[in-house]
Scaffold this motif. Structure first.
Motif, mmCIF file in Angstrom:
data_model
loop_
_atom_site.group_PDB
_atom_site.id
_atom_site.type_symbol
_atom_site.label_atom_id
_atom_site.label_comp_id
_atom_site.label_asym_id
_atom_site.label_seq_id
_atom_site.Cartn_x
_atom_site.Cartn_y
_atom_site.Cartn_z
ATOM 1 N N CYS A 16 0.831 -1.207 0.000
ATOM 2 C CA CYS A 16 0.000 0.000 0.000
ATOM 3 C C CYS A 16 0.866 1.257 0.000
ATOM 4 C CB CYS A 16 -0.915 0.022 1.221
ATOM 5 S SG CYS A 16 -2.381 -1.017 1.060
ATOM 6 N N GLU A 17 0.335 2.298 -0.624
ATOM 7 C CA GLU A 17 0.994 3.590 -0.535
ATOM 8 C C GLU A 17 0.939 4.081 0.910
ATOM 9 O OE1 GLU A 17 -0.856 6.231 -3.294
ATOM 10 O OE2 GLU A 17 -0.168 5.134 -5.062
ATOM 11 N N CYS A 20 -0.880 3.296 4.900
ATOM 12 C CA CYS A 20 -1.790 2.194 4.624
ATOM 13 C C CYS A 20 -3.177 2.465 5.207
ATOM 14 C CB CYS A 20 -1.210 0.916 5.213
ATOM 15 S SG CYS A 20 -2.285 -0.515 5.077
ATOM 16 N N CYS A 22 -5.464 0.365 6.074
ATOM 17 C CA CYS A 22 -5.963 -0.654 7.010
ATOM 18 C C CYS A 22 -6.040 -0.136 8.438
ATOM 19 C CB CYS A 22 -5.059 -1.888 6.988
ATOM 20 S SG CYS A 22 -5.201 -2.893 5.509
ATOM 21 N N PRO A 31 -7.376 -1.555 0.038
ATOM 22 C CA PRO A 31 -5.944 -1.352 -0.190
ATOM 23 C C PRO A 31 -5.707 -0.454 -1.400
ATOM 24 C CG PRO A 31 -6.411 -3.668 0.243
ATOM 25 C CD PRO A 31 -7.736 -2.988 0.072
ATOM 26 N N THR A 32 -4.654 0.339 -1.352
ATOM 27 C CA THR A 32 -4.426 1.322 -2.412
ATOM 28 C C THR A 32 -4.128 0.678 -3.755
ATOM 29 O OG1 THR A 32 -2.044 1.535 -1.921
ATOM 30 C CG2 THR A 32 -3.564 2.990 -0.737
ATOM 31 N N GLU A 33 -3.673 -0.576 -3.762
ATOM 32 C CA GLU A 33 -3.431 -1.291 -5.018
ATOM 33 C C GLU A 33 -4.553 -2.267 -5.346
ATOM 34 O OE1 GLU A 33 -0.705 -0.435 -6.938
ATOM 35 O OE2 GLU A 33 -0.683 1.088 -5.375
ATOM 36 N N CYS A 36 -3.777 -6.466 -0.934
ATOM 37 C CA CYS A 36 -2.752 -6.173 0.062
ATOM 38 C C CYS A 36 -1.752 -7.317 0.122
ATOM 39 C CB CYS A 36 -3.388 -5.972 1.439
ATOM 40 S SG CYS A 36 -2.165 -5.643 2.740
ATOM 41 N N ARG A 193 5.991 3.416 -0.233
ATOM 42 C CA ARG A 193 5.092 2.404 0.331
ATOM 43 C C ARG A 193 5.144 2.423 1.851
ATOM 44 N NH1 ARG A 193 1.821 1.084 -3.997
ATOM 45 N NH2 ARG A 193 3.110 1.515 -5.831
ATOM 46 N N ASN A 194 4.207 1.711 2.444
ATOM 47 C CA ASN A 194 3.991 1.787 3.884
ATOM 48 C C ASN A 194 4.878 0.828 4.663
ATOM 49 O OD1 ASN A 194 2.000 2.989 5.927
ATOM 50 N ND2 ASN A 194 1.975 0.818 6.462
#
Length: 204
Positions: A16-17, A20, A22, A31-33, A36, A193-194
């Motif tokens: 995730c960017e 996150c 969550c 999830p950003t994509e 996850c 990313r996170n």
């Protein structure tokens, strides 16, 4: 159920960017994509289960959720340090799966597939606000904590989270994440990313 205890250091990165979704949505955020992928790495500094010492054993829970984690159907694989004995491997597998209670028990109903266990040489490095973990060719991840402007040398923290490892997590940027295990693949070095890290203490 026999009692057990482990404590040590934890870090993770995900696809995730930053930051996150969550954590801020109690696992219900998209999830950003779209999906996850996360590697939760744990180094046990002190621990014991059923008379078996777990001091110095490291393990990684690799996860893939096809959507919000709260929706379930999560695929999970476990990587355990190759130095772990058979008894230590069994103990870590029971703890990490939630089969013996503890924090992971609450996540167990969300798991749709357990993809198995791999044994690899695991290195877990800490340096100030930086963390890095490598497990053979399967997992290679590193992060850098977001520094606090109000307390020198400390990261920015999120508190009272629903995260199974700890309710208090440091915010971090993943400097790189490479996952290639259990059919879960991710490779990123964007720095966008996170990541999270914290000490942990689990009981069951």
């Amino acid at each position: 159920m026999a009692g057990w205890h482990i404590e040590g250091q934890y870090m993770e990165t995900c696809n995730c960017e930053f930051i996150c979704p969550c954590i801020g949505t109690n696992l219900t955020g998209q999830p950003t994509e779209g999906d996850c992928k996360a590697a939760i790495a744990m180094r046990v500094d002190r621990g014991e289960k059923d008379g078996v010492s777990l001091d110095g054993v490291a393990f990684i829970v690799l996860m893939h959720s096809p959507g919000p984690m709260a929706d379930g159907n999560i695929k999970v694989g476990l990587v355990i340090d190759e130095k772990a004995s058979g008894a230590q491997t069994d103990a870590i597998a029971q703890i990490a799966s939630g089969a013996e209670g503890g924090p992971m028990e609450a996540l167990a109903p969300l798991v749709g597939e357990f993809a198995g266990i791999e044994k690899q040489a695991i290195t877990f490095e800490t340096d100030g606000l930086n963390r890095a973990v490598k497990a053979g060719d399967l997992i290679d991840q590193a992060l850098s904590g977001v520094p606090s402007v109000s307390k020198e040398g400390e990261p920015v923290y999120l508190e009272n989270t629903c995260h199974p490892v700890s309710s208090k997590l440091a915010l971090a940027n993943a400097t790189h994440s490479r996952f290639h295990a259990f059919g879960i693949d991710w490779d990123d070095a964007s720095g966008n990313r996170n990541g999270h890290f914290s000490p942990f203490s689990w009981d069951g």
